[in-house]
Motif scaffolding. Structure first.
Motif, PDB file in Angstrom:
ATOM      1  N   LEU A   1      49.035  25.380  26.509  1.00 15.98           N
ATOM      2  CA  LEU A   1      47.630  25.745  26.369  1.00 15.98           C
ATOM      3  C   LEU A   1      47.272  27.057  27.048  1.00 15.98           C
ATOM      4  O   LEU A   1      46.191  27.607  26.809  1.00 15.98           O
ATOM      5  N   GLY A   2      48.143  27.539  27.914  1.00 17.97           N
ATOM      6  CA  GLY A   2      47.897  28.831  28.549  1.00 17.97           C
ATOM      7  C   GLY A   2      47.013  28.736  29.775  1.00 17.97           C
ATOM      8  O   GLY A   2      47.101  27.781  30.554  1.00 17.97           O
TER       9      GLY A   2
ATOM     10  N   VAL B   1      53.782  24.174  14.716  1.00 22.70           N
ATOM     11  CA  VAL B   1      52.849  23.356  15.488  1.00 22.70           C
ATOM     12  C   VAL B   1      52.269  24.211  16.607  1.00 22.70           C
ATOM     13  O   VAL B   1      53.010  24.832  17.372  1.00 22.70           O
ATOM     14  N   GLY B   2      50.947  24.273  16.687  1.00 22.15           N
ATOM     15  CA  GLY B   2      50.299  25.123  17.681  1.00 22.15           C
ATOM     16  C   GLY B   2      49.102  24.457  18.308  1.00 22.15           C
ATOM     17  O   GLY B   2      48.941  23.230  18.258  1.00 22.15           O
ATOM     18  N   ILE B   3      48.238  25.281  18.889  1.00 26.01           N
ATOM     19  CA  ILE B   3      47.027  24.784  19.556  1.00 26.01           C
ATOM     20  C   ILE B   3      45.805  25.298  18.824  1.00 26.01           C
ATOM     21  O   ILE B   3      45.848  26.317  18.131  1.00 26.01           O
ATOM     22  N   PHE B   4      44.692  24.575  18.979  1.00 29.56           N
ATOM     23  CA  PHE B   4      43.412  25.011  18.438  1.00 29.56           C
ATOM     24  C   PHE B   4      42.601  25.553  19.613  1.00 29.56           C
ATOM     25  O   PHE B   4      42.334  24.828  20.572  1.00 29.56           O
ATOM     26  N   THR B   5      42.221  26.826  19.535  1.00 29.24           N
ATOM     27  CA  THR B   5      41.585  27.443  20.706  1.00 29.24           C
ATOM     28  C   THR B   5      40.167  26.958  20.922  1.00 29.24           C
ATOM     29  O   THR B   5      39.627  27.087  22.027  1.00 29.24           O
ATOM     30  N   GLY B   6      39.529  26.426  19.898  1.00 29.41           N
ATOM     31  CA  GLY B   6      38.204  25.850  20.064  1.00 29.41           C
ATOM     32  C   GLY B   6      38.288  24.352  20.291  1.00 29.41           C
ATOM     33  O   GLY B   6      39.331  23.812  20.677  1.00 29.41           O
ATOM     34  N   TYR B   7      37.164  23.659  20.038  1.00 25.34           N
ATOM     35  CA  TYR B   7      37.115  22.206  20.182  1.00 25.34           C
ATOM     36  C   TYR B   7      36.607  21.639  18.864  1.00 25.34           C
ATOM     37  O   TYR B   7      35.624  22.131  18.306  1.00 25.34           O
TER      38      TYR B   7
END
Length: 399
Positions: A242-243, A339-345
């Motif tokens: 997630l950084g 497969v990655g992350i979604f920077t928002g919600y």
């Protein structure tokens, strides 16, 4: 029925032409349109099957109704749920000449308009996958093995009260396999930073600016608090996927004349937090920032309220839904999606965080970089891909 590879593309254009801006027209018209389309398709089923398919509605806010269409499964396996929000951000200014945000313009194999990628093309793709299931029921005369639901939510672009109401109503919870169709740049996005919001207020004492020692400068105190918070959030541990945790001071107000010592200042803070930093840790940082400000600017006093508290969502590599969605993307494109992350919600992040559901993720057409901006668009090929992948996913897990 013969498969139409452009069914979602054609439907997305119609949905873009319906104003569902938030704030603005909201979701009333588009919800009625979707309900009518679904009911027409359900009525084409044999009565023995049509009676088994339900459409439930829930008024979340005055005049703002969401719906859930459900095809029951023949077994008690957890349902597959598509959740798609119907609202968009405001129509906004700055669109190029010839591009109207509600025109549904198609140019250079792109669909332009507000919500084209966020997320009316994703909503259309999920609707087509749902309708394909109805078609297969009509052909086979059977229910699918696993149940399938389509939730069309409200208020995602604001406070996400729609998904919260869906959880409270029991439409979705811990056990379901849940996919939202946000724009994900061809990725499967399974993790989210937490989102914590603070409203921080500093109270001081007014005085003439020529005699500042007789007052207490609330803006100066706030500057100290902001610097402390920014430094401390920036020093939090970095998460492998997630950084970094981040903080944005999105809005501030204070004072009323340039020649008067300000007796009040308020700032709205948006924190995006990654483990191990969470709302509890962030609260301690804000409390320490207030103490530092009060110590340096005598006579000032700080307080805060937490107006939003969403936990971070980490990837579960053992998720069976993730495995099936990877296989579905490979079946359609020849290669498993990244497969990655979604920077928002997203709505699925709320479900994952609230219900501790490890089978929640995002996959849809378009790019988040184009969302909420003038000249928003989605490429034709993206919509075709999303329709095919979601339809394949239903085929794999429900039949």
């Amino acid at each position: 029925m013969e498969s139409n590879e452009d069914a979602a593309w054609e439907l997305a254009r119609k949905l873009v032409q319906i104003d569902s801006s938030d704030p603005g027209a909201y979701e009333g018209e588009i919800e009625r349109h979707i309900r009518t389309l679904l009911r027409q398709r359900i009525e084409n089923l044999p009565e023995s099957l049509a009676s088994r398919v339900s459409i439930d509605e829930l008024e979340v806010l005055p005049g703002r109704t969401e719906l859930m269409a459900t095809i029951p499964g023949a077994t008690d396996e957890p349902r597959l749920v598509f959740i798609c929000h119907m609202d968009t951000v405001t129509l906004g200014d700055g669109w190029n000449d010839g591009i109207d945000p509600l025109s549904g313009l198609i140019r250079d194999d792109r669909l332009y308009g507000r919500g084209a990628c966020d997320m009316k093309s994703g909503l259309a793709s999920a609707m087509v996958a749902f309708e394909a299931t109805l078609d297969k029921m009509a052909r086979t005369g059977k229910l699918p093995r696993r149940g399938l639901s389509l939730i069309c939510s409200v208020d995602e672009e604001d406070f996400m009260r729609g998904v919260e109401a869906a959880i409270k109503q029991g439409w979705v919870g811990t056990s379901e396999w849940v996919v939202d169709t946000e724009p994900t740049d061809s990725q499967i996005q399974v993790a989210h930073k937490g989102r914590t919001w603070f409203e921080l207020t500093m109270q001081g004492v007014t005085a003439h600016a020529s005699q500042p020692w007789k007052g207490a400068d609330a803006i100066a105190a706030m500057a100290i608090a902001i610097s402390h918070i920014r430094r401390e959030i920036g020093s939090q541990p970095v998460h492998d996927e997630l950084g970094r945790s981040t903080v944005t001071f999105g809005q501030i107000e204070g004072g009323y004349r340039p020649y008067v010592v300000p007796d009040s200042c308020k700032v709205w803070i948006d924190m995006r937090l990654v483990p191990p930093c969470d709302t509890q840790a962030a609260t301690k940082i804000v409390q320490d920032a207030i103490a530092a400000a009060e110590n340096e600017v005598e006579g000032c006093h700080g307080s805060f309220v937490i107006t939003g508290d969403r936990p971070a969502v980490e990837r579960d590599p053992a998720s069976p839904l993730l495995a099936e969605l990877l296989e579905s993307t490979a079946d359609v494109t020849g290669t498993s999606a990244e497969v990655g992350i979604f920077t928002g919600y997203t709505d699925t992040a709320v479900i994952a965080g609230t219900c501790q559901n490890h089978n929640c993720m995002s996959y849809g057409p378009g790019s988040l970089a184009l969302a909420h901006k003038p000249n928003e668009y989605v490429p034709h090929g993206d919509v075709r891909r999303a329709q095919a992948v979601l339809t394949r996913l239903v085929e794999r897990v429900c039949w």
